[in-house]
Enzyme design. Structure first.
Site, PDB file in Angstrom:
ATOM      1  N   LYS A 100      -4.230 -11.582   1.293  1.00 23.47           N
ATOM      2  CA  LYS A 100      -3.849 -10.172   1.125  1.00 23.47           C
ATOM      3  C   LYS A 100      -5.101  -9.289   1.180  1.00 23.47           C
ATOM      4  O   LYS A 100      -6.021  -9.590   1.925  1.00 23.47           O
ATOM      5  CB  LYS A 100      -3.041  -9.992  -0.173  1.00 23.47           C
ATOM      6  CG  LYS A 100      -1.898 -10.998  -0.268  1.00 23.47           C
ATOM      7  CD  LYS A 100      -0.927 -10.703  -1.359  1.00 23.47           C
ATOM      8  CE  LYS A 100       0.183 -11.746  -1.341  1.00 23.47           C
ATOM      9  NZ  LYS A 100       1.222 -11.485  -2.307  1.00 23.47           N
ATOM     10  N   GLY A 130       3.801 -13.016  -6.790  1.00 23.19           N
ATOM     11  CA  GLY A 130       2.807 -12.505  -7.737  1.00 23.19           C
ATOM     12  C   GLY A 130       3.323 -12.325  -9.151  1.00 23.19           C
ATOM     13  O   GLY A 130       2.658 -11.701  -9.982  1.00 23.19           O
ATOM     14  N   HIS A 156       5.826  -9.720   6.155  1.00 25.96           N
ATOM     15  CA  HIS A 156       5.674  -9.996   4.722  1.00 25.96           C
ATOM     16  C   HIS A 156       6.384  -8.896   3.928  1.00 25.96           C
ATOM     17  O   HIS A 156       6.402  -7.741   4.353  1.00 25.96           O
ATOM     18  CB  HIS A 156       4.188 -10.052   4.359  1.00 25.96           C
ATOM     19  CG  HIS A 156       3.954 -10.548   2.970  1.00 25.96           C
ATOM     20  ND1 HIS A 156       4.116  -9.731   1.873  1.00 25.96           N
ATOM     21  CD2 HIS A 156       3.619 -11.766   2.491  1.00 25.96           C
ATOM     22  CE1 HIS A 156       3.875 -10.447   0.775  1.00 25.96           C
ATOM     23  NE2 HIS A 156       3.574 -11.681   1.126  1.00 25.96           N
ATOM     24  N   ASN A 181      -2.546 -16.768   1.915  1.00 28.15           N
ATOM     25  CA  ASN A 181      -2.480 -15.343   2.252  1.00 28.15           C
ATOM     26  C   ASN A 181      -3.376 -14.612   1.260  1.00 28.15           C
ATOM     27  O   ASN A 181      -2.999 -14.418   0.116  1.00 28.15           O
ATOM     28  CB  ASN A 181      -1.015 -14.880   2.133  1.00 28.15           C
ATOM     29  CG  ASN A 181      -0.860 -13.391   2.322  1.00 28.15           C
ATOM     30  OD1 ASN A 181      -1.802 -12.698   2.723  1.00 28.15           O
ATOM     31  ND2 ASN A 181       0.330 -12.888   2.039  1.00 28.15           N
ATOM     32  N   GLU A 221       5.520  -7.241   1.485  1.00 28.14           N
ATOM     33  CA  GLU A 221       4.645  -6.091   1.170  1.00 28.14           C
ATOM     34  C   GLU A 221       4.498  -5.175   2.382  1.00 28.14           C
ATOM     35  O   GLU A 221       4.198  -3.996   2.238  1.00 28.14           O
ATOM     36  CB  GLU A 221       3.289  -6.605   0.660  1.00 28.14           C
ATOM     37  CG  GLU A 221       3.419  -7.169  -0.752  1.00 28.14           C
ATOM     38  CD  GLU A 221       2.430  -8.265  -1.100  1.00 28.14           C
ATOM     39  OE1 GLU A 221       1.400  -8.401  -0.410  1.00 28.14           O
ATOM     40  OE2 GLU A 221       2.702  -8.992  -2.072  1.00 28.14           O
TER      41      GLU A 221
END
Ligand code: PGA
Length: 247
Positions: A13, A171, A95, A11, A97
């Protein structure tokens, strides 16, 4: 019965410009003999060119989100048919986020899953608890609730994956213990089987959140872990390939 092939999905991002396509080519070259299925989900603007460059390789290209409608007045959004038209075969949905930064509820995620199925995409549906939910002992209830709310009945008979990504591990360099991952993946499996019957035994349940070369083998060989959704460590071919090889 042979175990289904694990899936290792990167991913990217909101990272990557057109010069990152060479990194994707290096991943495709290094993954040619991989035992796992491999995918890269780059920013949407890179999907058409990445799909062209990786055509015929082992690496599938995926999106990171899709609207719940196929077309219409939704400024700035991208639909599932657009992703498929650009060469994507998969799409990450729900996700954390997106859930936290774009207010996506389970209901919205389920509608996006339906849209991805209409477009012939394989959805990777993300679930995961916050740190506060884990600390207060609610992680299992929260995550199995997300599974029930985000996965519509229409998924029966389609290829899809679930990704367990504890928000606090994304992260941060932090990961749950192997026992915690196994406990959660077992709970997700039991929920999937309740919802979809025995065929759900083969649905890959990916783990995501600070997967890196140094912890990949242990995580990927844990019970009920069917692959990984990899953020930061998927941006560099060397790191991502080390994770692919660990599967
Ligand atoms: P991370 O992200 O590997 O950088 O923790 C994982 C994800 O958000 O999918």
């Amino acid at each position: 019965m042979t175990a289904p092939q694990p899936l290792i999905a990167g991913n990217w991002k909101m990272n990557g410009l057109s010069d990152s396509l060479t990194e994707a080519e290096a991943i495709a070259e290094g993954a040619a003999q991989a035992k796992a299925r491999v995918a890269i989900c780059p920013p949407a603007l890179l999907i058409p060119e990445m799909s062209r460059r990786l055509a015929g390789s082992k690496v599938a290209v995926g999106g990171q989100d899709a609207h719940w409608e196929d077309a219409g007045a939704h400024t700035g959004d991208i639909s599932a048919p657009m992703l498929a038209d650009a060469g994507a075969r998969m799409v990450i949905l729900g996700h954390s986020e997106r859930r936290s930064g774009h207010c996506e509820t389970d209901h919205v995620v389920a509608d996006k899953v339906r849209a991805s199925l209409r477009a012939g995409l394989e959805p990777i549906v993300c679930v995961g608890e916050s740190l506060e939910e884990r600390k207060s002992g609610r992680a299992l209830a929260v995550v199995t609730g997300q599974v029930r709310g985000s996965l519509p009945a229409e998924l029966a008979g389609h290829a899809f994956a679930v990704a367990y990504e504890p928000c606090w591990a994304i992260g941060t360099g932090l990961t749950p213990t192997t026992a915690e991952i196994e406990e959660m993946h077992r709970a997700i499996r039991a929920t999937l089987v309740e919802m979809f019957g025995a065929t759900a035994e083969d649905v890959p349940i990916l783990y995501g959140g600070s997967v890196k070369p140094s912890n990949a083998a242990e995580i990927l060989h844990a019970a009920e872990v069917g692959g990984a959704l990899v953020g930061g460590a998927s941006l560099k071919a060397r790191d991502f390939l080390a994770i692919v090889q660990a599967a």
